[in-house]
Design an enzyme around this catalytic site. Structure first.
Site, mmCIF file in Angstrom:
data_model
loop_
_atom_site.group_PDB
_atom_site.id
_atom_site.type_symbol
_atom_site.label_atom_id
_atom_site.label_comp_id
_atom_site.label_asym_id
_atom_site.label_seq_id
_atom_site.Cartn_x
_atom_site.Cartn_y
_atom_site.Cartn_z
ATOM 1 N N CYS B 36 0.826 -1.207 0.000
ATOM 2 C CA CYS B 36 0.000 0.000 0.000
ATOM 3 C C CYS B 36 0.860 1.257 0.000
ATOM 4 O O CYS B 36 0.346 2.360 -0.059
ATOM 5 C CB CYS B 36 -0.905 0.040 1.220
ATOM 6 S SG CYS B 36 -1.928 -1.410 1.384
ATOM 7 N N ASP B 38 2.832 2.317 2.514
ATOM 8 C CA ASP B 38 3.331 2.800 3.807
ATOM 9 C C ASP B 38 3.256 1.762 4.924
ATOM 10 O O ASP B 38 2.311 1.002 5.029
ATOM 11 C CB ASP B 38 2.692 4.119 4.249
ATOM 12 C CG ASP B 38 1.276 4.311 3.778
ATOM 13 O OD1 ASP B 38 0.860 5.451 3.574
ATOM 14 O OD2 ASP B 38 0.582 3.281 3.618
ATOM 15 N N CYS B 62 5.327 7.958 2.340
ATOM 16 C CA CYS B 62 5.501 9.280 1.742
ATOM 17 C C CYS B 62 5.851 10.310 2.820
ATOM 18 O O CYS B 62 5.833 10.012 4.020
ATOM 19 C CB CYS B 62 4.226 9.687 1.012
ATOM 20 S SG CYS B 62 2.845 9.943 2.122
ATOM 21 N N CYS B 105 -2.640 8.848 5.923
ATOM 22 C CA CYS B 105 -1.393 8.833 6.699
ATOM 23 C C CYS B 105 -1.673 9.104 8.169
ATOM 24 O O CYS B 105 -1.064 8.488 9.050
ATOM 25 C CB CYS B 105 -0.415 9.883 6.170
ATOM 26 S SG CYS B 105 0.088 9.621 4.474
#
Ligand SMILES: Cc1ncc(COP(=O)(O)O)c(C=O)c1O
Lengths: 407, 125
Positions: B36, B38, B62, B105
């Site tokens: 995915c 992360d 990221c 995130c």
């Protein structure tokens, strides 16, 4: 290194700057002092001069690929040329069959055009490349049926730079009486193209990948044996009725001049670019867990596509703000989609995500390459220090055996 | 893509990067998946009084993912487990001015806190 201008442009496959010689030529065809006429105006000098300029450019484009100028149809770019070639031939020859063969690694301009034809009732086979990005001719042969009317395979891949054997594919297609289209947007000025020898029926070109302007391209349409197309743009009947619309003289002149320069300089230019590419490759290749994507031999001089394992692609791009490069993951979309080209090579998602495409061109210098090497190495090291995956790798843990808590 | 000042700051100078030596006072949470894009690993060290006295992270992801986890290590320190559990993704997203495509995130960072606390508590049972 203080005289290096940042960011360093290493994205020549996305587009190239216009060569100053090209820009100078183009500017002669814009204003009242210049030759601004409509090449279709038959009744006065302005038109005649413009038409002459278009004819010269047509010759220059034809010369680079050893074709007849009457086989060159101006379009707005390779996207339009791909659309005209594939839809135009499919529509014209639909009584002969309804099957088209292409590859999963083609540009979207080909893939989405094929999708549209599927909606219209055509059947399309999307072939997987081998792990090195190249097409296995036997697989193409096996996919061919008596319904197959067209094969579309690109010459040079825009992401990984590999060169397909269009000579062999052309021999097979001609033998079977199948139309062969080649998207050559990425190969002009980089690979020699001899259309007198190659059995290619339709070939798409773009100016802005070869130091010409954006918004202009061409489609080669073979005369012998003759290939027929159904027009996709109707109007004043320009370009032998295959593509209506007033010709953009300045753009066309720019493409002609760009292709003339390419023909003249490609041999020496490619040698210089290959040296720079190898310099970049040698500067990165001794790092741990780096993988080149695509065949390294059958590849244009200016491309290096490389994955850095255990580093995430978007953060890598962020760390490389001083380099203008492309990433294998499209981080503009909501979901992080790894490159479909790398996926088709069988690369896992992590490696696809962590890929960087460096493309080197006419204005790249050795100093820029050396600086890029320093930046890339520092960025990868920093991100690996941050990466739990790198730690696990170093501890000898097989990441495939881990049960991830996906979200 | 444009990043906020705060994301850039955490990305350039990530706080509390590292690994805590694993023992009964340490809870480790690892969330996300490489496929995915992360993976966050968050570790907390909890005092006898139940206060988080140290936190470390490692993140593959990221810039926004790195910043979210870096921020969370700062925020959990000095908090009790129940207080830490109240840190929500919306707080993180707001603090870092994350754009909509990067909200996941902050969700991941919230999940990482919960996973670390769970891990610590399971060791104490
Ligand atoms: C292989 C290939 N085909 C087609 C295109 C589209 O060309 P244009 O921008 O001229 O429409 C590109 C460039 O983006 C390309 O790389």
């Amino acid at each position: 290194m203080s005289d290096i201008k940042l960011p360093i442009y290493l994205d020549y496959s996305a587009t190239t700057p216009i060569d100053p010689r090209v820009a100078a030529k183009m500017s002669e065809y814009l204003t009242i002092e210049g030759n601004f006429g409509n090449p279709a105006s038959r009744s006065h000098e302005f038109g005649w001069v413009a038409e002459e300029a278009v004819d010269l450019a047509r010759q220059q484009v034809a010369d680079l690929v050893n074709a007849d100028p009457r086989e060159i149809i101006w379009t707005s770019g390779a996207t339009e040329a791909d659309n005209l070639a594939i839809k135009g031939a499919a529509h014209f020859y639909k009584k002969k069959g309804n099957h088209i063969i292409t590859m999963k690694t083609e540009h979207k301009a080909v893939l989405d055009t094929c999708r549209q034809l599927e909606r219209e009732g055509f059947e399309v086979t999307y072939l997987d490349p081998e792990e090195n990005g190249l097409l296995d001719l036997e697989k193409l042969k096996a996919a061919t049926t008596d319904q197959t009317i067209m094969i579309s395979v690109m010459h040079v891949n825009n992401e990984i730079g590999v060169i397909q054997d269009i000579e062999a594919i052309g021999e097979f297609a001609r033998e079977r009486g199948i139309i062969f289209h080649v998207d050559a947007a990425q190969s002009t000025g980089k690979v020699e193209i001899d259309l007198e020898r190659l059995k290619v029926d339709l070939m798409s070109f773009s100016a802005h990948k070869t130091y010409g302007p954006k918004g202009i391209g061409a489609l080669y349409v073979r005369r012998k044996p003759r290939v027929r197309l159904e027009a996709q743009m109707h109007g004043g009947g320009h370009e032998r009725g295959m593509r209506s619309g007033t010709l953009a003289t300045h753009q066309i002149v720019g493409m002609g001049e760009a292709f003339r320069i390419a023909q003249e300089e490609m041999a020496t230019e490619n040698e210089r670019i290959r040296m720079l590419r190898d310099r970049l490759y040698n500067g990165l290749n001794d790092m741990e867990e780096v993988y080149v994507n695509g065949d390294i031999e059958h590849r244009i001089a200016g491309n290096l596509n490389i994955s850095f394992n255990f580093v995430e692609g978007e953060s890598l791009i962020m760390a490389l703000r001083d380099l203008a490069v492309s990433s294998g993951s499209a981080c503009t979309s909501a979901s992080l989609e790894p490159s479909y080209v790398l996926r088709a090579l069988g690369r896992n998602d992590e490696l696809a995500h962590s890929s960087i495409r460096f493309t080197i061109g006419r204005f790249t210098t050795a100093e820029e390459i050396d600086y890029a090497v320093v930046l890339v190495r520092a960025a990868v090291e920093k991100l690996r220090d941050l990466s739990p995956l790198w730690d696990m790798y170093k501890d000898g843990i097989d990441l495939n055996s881990v049960e991830w808590v996906a979200h | 893509m444009a990043y906020s000042e705060k994301v850039l700051d955490h990305y350039e100078n990530p706080r509390n990067v590292g690994v805590l030596e694993d023992d009964d006072s340490v809870g480790t949470g690892m969330v996300g998946a490489p496929a995915c894009g992360d993976v966050m690993k968050l570790q907390i060290k909890v005092s006898d009084a139940g206060i988080i006295e140290d936190a470390k992270f490692k993140t593959y992801g990221c810039g926004s993912a790195i910043a979210s986890s870096s921020l969370v290590t700062e925020w959990v320190k000095g908090k009790s487990l129940d207080e830490a559990a109240e840190i929500k993704n919306t707080h993180i997203a707001e603090e870092l001015a994350l754009p909509p495509v990067k909200i996941h995130c902050s969700v991941l960072a919230e999940d990482a806190i919960a996973a670390a606390i769970d891990n610590y508590r399971s060791k104490k049972q």
